[in-house]
Scaffold this motif. Structure first.
Motif, mmCIF file in Angstrom:
data_model
loop_
_atom_site.group_PDB
_atom_site.id
_atom_site.type_symbol
_atom_site.label_atom_id
_atom_site.label_comp_id
_atom_site.label_asym_id
_atom_site.label_seq_id
_atom_site.Cartn_x
_atom_site.Cartn_y
_atom_site.Cartn_z
ATOM 1 N N SER A 70 0.832 -1.214 0.000
ATOM 2 C CA SER A 70 0.000 0.000 0.000
ATOM 3 C C SER A 70 0.863 1.260 0.000
ATOM 4 O O SER A 70 0.518 2.261 -0.659
ATOM 5 N N HIS A 71 1.986 1.244 0.732
ATOM 6 C CA HIS A 71 2.888 2.404 0.743
ATOM 7 C C HIS A 71 3.544 2.579 -0.633
ATOM 8 O O HIS A 71 3.727 3.709 -1.113
ATOM 9 N N PHE A 72 3.895 1.461 -1.233
ATOM 10 C CA PHE A 72 4.506 1.499 -2.567
ATOM 11 C C PHE A 72 3.520 2.072 -3.589
ATOM 12 O O PHE A 72 3.882 2.921 -4.407
ATOM 13 N N HIS A 73 2.257 1.653 -3.493
ATOM 14 C CA HIS A 73 1.248 2.139 -4.429
ATOM 15 C C HIS A 73 0.994 3.636 -4.249
ATOM 16 O O HIS A 73 0.742 4.357 -5.229
ATOM 17 N N LEU A 142 5.088 -6.465 -4.944
ATOM 18 C CA LEU A 142 4.766 -5.038 -4.926
ATOM 19 C C LEU A 142 3.960 -4.622 -6.160
ATOM 20 O O LEU A 142 3.194 -3.657 -6.107
ATOM 21 N N MET A 143 4.131 -5.336 -7.268
ATOM 22 C CA MET A 143 3.387 -4.988 -8.482
ATOM 23 C C MET A 143 1.965 -5.541 -8.481
ATOM 24 O O MET A 143 1.161 -5.160 -9.334
ATOM 25 N N LEU A 149 -0.073 -0.258 -14.662
ATOM 26 C CA LEU A 149 1.225 0.330 -14.315
ATOM 27 C C LEU A 149 2.308 -0.742 -14.243
ATOM 28 O O LEU A 149 3.490 -0.423 -14.198
ATOM 29 N N GLN A 150 1.900 -1.992 -14.230
ATOM 30 C CA GLN A 150 2.878 -3.080 -14.136
ATOM 31 C C GLN A 150 3.873 -3.016 -15.292
ATOM 32 O O GLN A 150 5.077 -3.206 -15.091
#
Length: 607
Positions: A70-73, A142-143, A149-150
């Motif tokens: 969630s932080h990465f997104h 993370l993807m 966006l992948q």
């Protein structure tokens, strides 16, 4: 042939169409839609971007392969916001500059924007470098859930073998603004200031390159030859300067991409950026060279039809004798929109939105940048289109081409700013398809055999210019990069170019000496090395897709719209596999030339 469903409909639909036909469309674009008073509010707008960059930087310490998805997104969303705001500011600067390259204020603002945005971009370099270092398992984790966006994230990782350290990447970014970008801007400024003198109907006229260009296709052979001689005289007079600019750009490309980034060849850099395998590009170029004879046959037929003797390079774009007509801009717009509507009302509505909202700058003017382009800025904004409309029939095809780019971006608007642009070779799909739609509509409506003959000549002229000619540009570039690395002079390059052109046209056509300077007149060779094979790729692809449309009719349209809606959210190989295309297959590229040969044979039957 496909059924043109738009020709039917209710009375209210007919009234709506008639109302649209009477509409007058703007001929100058409105840049207020891009950004609100960006010149006066530059510091405010740049400050807003900088604040977002600072927020992004603050997350650097928390970056970890094991971080919460969630932080990465959230970081990805912030990076999209930064890219969108930067794109708006950068677009305004370039569009304003395009209106008049001699405008000192526009040039100054463009430079200021580029420098400021480069400095901000340098502060984000760390993210790509970190993402490339993440292990495969955590990168997949993370993807998950990032949607299309992948592919953007996979693209960043694809460059890992050629990525430098963070300090080095920052230096390269800064260097490009004062180096490569500045040198190319010098080419634009110098060449857009060129004036040409031509005697027309006994009067000497001074004109810009855009005004000279129609004479290269003039009905009078004497004027065609004089226009070519004048074009190359002016460029040849500046061959030392332009040649040194080119050599500087090539050496810069070599220093960064071969010496620092360790690419295997100059063209491999472009291929990786396009996500096209080297093998596929090699196959494409090889097949193009093998099929040069098809166009040599075509020009022999054209010489007979147009009564040109002897045939020479001056005359390959000679118009058919039925073509001598000038078109009003408003009529040209309606012709293009009607053609689009015959294929897909959805695409026609999108194309009309571009012109209705005042996003086209149509007319040629002194100082205006040459050629034509489409600028899709952000997914949520209607694209902008620059033309240099002079009333030639070819200008209508150019309009159909650039509006094709526009509807491609609009069709893919559901994607991220990072994935709504398709990669370069597929970026030409909708534009070239738009030209084919227009040509087909005109052929279907026309009853006169001679006029149809002229339309077929037009199509083959365009296919030559966008397939074989572009492939030979890239073949020259391959040689030029190698020659410059070995210390070649500008005149050495010119002689090599002339030999390539003469090989392309064969022994049956004379290519005069002044054509050795043609490469100096091709902006893509300076701005984007090896860009031009995208035209060959896109045009041969469209010939195959259009054949599917002719066979399948209306059932093809949803598949085509789906292809456009993918944008750049998947690898080109994956996108084309959906329509049965293997880009590495020489047989596939040959099938495109087989279609061209059929058109040439069809033309020969009219003799």
């Amino acid at each position: 042939m496909p059924v043109k469903t738009n020709r039917r409909g209710s009375a209210s639909h007919t009234a709506s169409v008639l109302k649209k036909q009477n509409r007058t469309y703007p001929e100058r674009w409105d840049l207020t839609h891009v950004a609100e008073d960006p010149v006066q509010r530059f510091e405010i707008l740049a400050g807003e971007i900088e604040a977002k960059v600072s927020r992004f930087e603050s997350a650097r310490a928390r970056l970890s392969p094991t971080m919460e998805a969630s932080h990465f997104h959230s970081l990805l969303k912030l990076s999209e916001d930064i890219a969108a705001a930067s794109s708006r500011l950068s677009a305004y600067a370039y569009l304003w500059f395009s209106e008049n390259t001699k405008d000192l204020a526009a040039r100054s603002f463009k430079t200021k924007v580029e420098e400021r945005l480069t400095a901000l971009q340098n502060r984000l370099v760390f993210f790509d470098l970190w993402w490339q270092s993440v292990d495969a398992n955590n990168s997949r984790r993370l993807m998950t859930g990032v949607g299309t966006l992948q592919y953007h994230l996979e693209t960043i990782r694809r460059f890992q073998p050629h990525t430098l350290s963070e300090p080095e990447e920052k230096i390269v970014n800064i260097k490009n603004i004062t180096g490569r970008t500045a040198v190319h801007s010098l080419y634009d400024v110098v060449t857009n200031a060129f004036t040409f003198t031509l005697t027309v109907k006994g009067k000497r006229k001074t004109m810009s390159r855009e005004e000279l260009t129609p004479y290269l296709r003039h009905a009078e052979g004497r004027l065609r030859e004089a226009a070519y001689r004048e074009l190359y005289r002016v460029y040849a007079d500046q061959h030392d300067l332009l040649g040194e600019i080119y050599k500087a750009l090539v050496n810069d490309w070599k220093a960064e991409n071969l010496q620092l980034r360790r690419f295997s060849s100059p063209i491999a850099t472009r291929n990786l950026g396009n996500d096209i395998p080297d093998k596929a590009v090699t196959s494409l170029l090889r097949v193009c060279q093998k099929n040069a004879g098809i166009f040599q046959q075509y020009f022999r037929i054209k010489a007979r039809l147009c009564k040109i003797k002897p045939m020479s390079r001056y005359h390959i774009y000679a118009p058919h004798r039925t073509e001598q007509k000038s078109y009003r801009y408003q009529d040209a717009v309606r012709m293009v929109l009607d053609a689009y509507r015959g294929f897909s009302p959805q695409l026609a509505d999108m194309a009309e939105q571009v012109v209705r909202e005042g996003h086209i700058d149509a007319r040629t003017r002194p100082g205006k940048i040459g050629g034509a382009y489409c600028y899709s800025i952000v997914p949520s904004m209607t694209p902008y289109v620059l033309l240099n409309f002079t009333g030639e029939a070819r200008d209508i095809a150019t309009m159909a081409h650039e509006l094709g780019h526009a509807v491609h971006g609009m069709q893919a608007a559901r994607h991220s700013i990072f994935t709504f642009h398709s990669t370069l070779p597929l970026a030409e799909t909708a534009s070239v398809f738009g030209e084919r739609i227009l040509s087909d509509a005109l052929m279907t409506q026309e009853r006169d055999t001679k006029v149809k003959q002229g339309l077929l000549l037009n199509q083959l002229d365009d296919i030559y210019a966008t397939v074989l000619r572009q492939a030979y540009f890239v073949q020259f570039e391959n040689q030029a990069h190698e020659m410059i690395a070995q210390g070649a002079t500008v005149k050495d390059l010119a002689q090599t170019y002339l030999a390539e052109v003469r090989q392309q046209f064969g022994k049956g056509m004379k290519v005069p000496e002044e054509f050795q300077w043609e490469w100096l007149t091709i902006p893509h060779i300076f701005a984007s090395p090896f860009y031009c094979y995208a035209y060959s790729f896109g045009n041969l692809l469209v010939l195959a897709l259009y054949r599917m449309y002719q066979k399948e009719g209306a059932t093809f349209v949803p598949k085509y719209l789906d292809l456009l809606s993918t944008g750049g959210s998947e690898a080109p190989q994956a996108i084309l596999a959906k329509v049965g295309v293997d880009m590495a297959s020489e047989d596939f590229w040959q099938s495109g030339f087989d279609t061209i040969r059929e058109m040439v044979d069809q033309l020969e039957q009219t003799l």
